[in-house]
Design a protein around this motif. Structure first.
Motif, short mmCIF file in Angstrom:
data_model
loop_
_atom_site.label_atom_id
_atom_site.label_comp_id
_atom_site.label_asym_id
_atom_site.label_seq_id
_atom_site.Cartn_x
_atom_site.Cartn_y
_atom_site.Cartn_z
N LYS A 269 0.53 -1.14 0.61
CA LYS A 269 -0.11 0.19 -0.23
C LYS A 269 1.53 1.18 0.05
O LYS A 269 1.87 1.80 1.06
N ASN A 270 0.27 1.80 -0.91
CA ASN A 270 1.19 2.89 -1.31
C ASN A 270 3.32 3.11 -0.81
O ASN A 270 3.56 3.71 -0.32
N ALA A 271 3.30 1.94 -1.67
CA ALA A 271 4.58 2.17 -1.52
C ALA A 271 5.10 1.21 -3.01
O ALA A 271 4.55 0.49 -3.65
N SER A 272 6.65 2.26 -3.44
CA SER A 272 6.11 1.19 -4.54
C SER A 272 8.54 1.43 -4.94
O SER A 272 9.02 1.89 -4.60
N LYS A 273 9.00 0.57 -5.70
CA LYS A 273 9.80 0.49 -5.73
C LYS A 273 10.60 0.34 -7.39
O LYS A 273 9.71 0.19 -7.98
N VAL A 274 11.96 0.33 -6.82
CA VAL A 274 12.89 0.57 -8.75
C VAL A 274 13.27 -0.79 -9.22
O VAL A 274 14.54 -0.60 -8.14
N ALA A 275 12.85 -1.67 -9.92
CA ALA A 275 14.07 -3.05 -10.52
C ALA A 275 15.15 -1.94 -11.62
O ALA A 275 14.34 -2.41 -12.53
N ARG A 276 16.15 -2.76 -11.19
CA ARG A 276 16.97 -2.23 -12.54
C ARG A 276 17.83 -3.02 -13.01
O ARG A 276 18.41 -4.14 -12.03
N TYR A 277 18.11 -3.79 -14.46
CA TYR A 277 19.11 -4.68 -14.37
C TYR A 277 19.92 -4.49 -16.32
O TYR A 277 18.82 -3.43 -16.59
N SER A 278 20.41 -5.02 -16.41
CA SER A 278 21.23 -4.65 -18.38
C SER A 278 20.41 -4.87 -18.66
O SER A 278 19.60 -6.32 -18.81
N GLU A 279 20.32 -4.57 -19.30
CA GLU A 279 19.65 -5.00 -20.65
C GLU A 279 20.61 -5.08 -22.25
O GLU A 279 21.29 -4.31 -21.66
N VAL A 280 19.90 -5.22 -23.59
CA VAL A 280 21.00 -5.13 -24.45
C VAL A 280 19.91 -4.54 -25.50
O VAL A 280 19.03 -5.00 -25.96
N ASN A 281 20.59 -3.51 -26.63
CA ASN A 281 19.82 -2.82 -27.33
C ASN A 281 19.56 -3.74 -28.40
O ASN A 281 21.33 -3.41 -29.39
#
Length: 145
Positions: free
Chosen positions: A99-111
């Protein structure tokens, strides 16, 4: 009977707006936009070091990222980075966690879209080599007659 007039008026307004936007649009030539243009060289050598893979995302563990389901084709960022560091970027997704909380997931991607010009350059390099080998073969055939 009033509705057809309203629709006609709306259509005319839309056309006028589209015309106004296109008249005010700035046209930038490609040669102005792109600078320091260079040819791609030795692409075959660099591409030989890449390892294409198939994989599946762990959609059960990372449901909140809404990753594609099923078999995927691509590259591991860790394999691409040494050859083409500019093609690897950090992707991020915001997801809700409670409730009322968000997170950010970061990861490497290849274009992988950036790989297309390299592949075309590699094909051209290989085709030039094939043509050279054909000429050499024909010369050897002529000498052996």
């Amino acid at each position: 009977m009033r509705y057809p007039l309203i629709l006609k008026g709306s259509a005319i307004g839309l056309l006028f707006t589209a015309f106004t936007l296109s008249a005010n649009a700035q046209k930038i030539e490609e040669q102005q936009l792109k600078i320091k243009i260079g040819k791609i060289e030795n692409s075959t050598q660099h591409l030989k070091n890449l390892e294409p893979v198939t994989f599946k995302y762990d959609v059960d563990k990372y449901k909140y990222l809404k990753l594609p389901v099923g078999e995927q084709y691509g590259f591991l960022a860790s394999n691409v980075r040494p050859e083409f560091p500019e093609m690897v970027y950090e992707a991020s997704k915001v997801y809700n966690e409670g409730k009322n909380a968000s997170k950010v997931a970061r990861y490497s991607e290849v274009n992988t879209e950036s790989m297309i010009p390299l592949l075309v350059a590699a094909i051209k390099e290989q085709q030039a080599e094939i043509e050279l080998l054909k000429k050499e073969l024909n010369l050897l055939k002529e000498k052996s007659k």
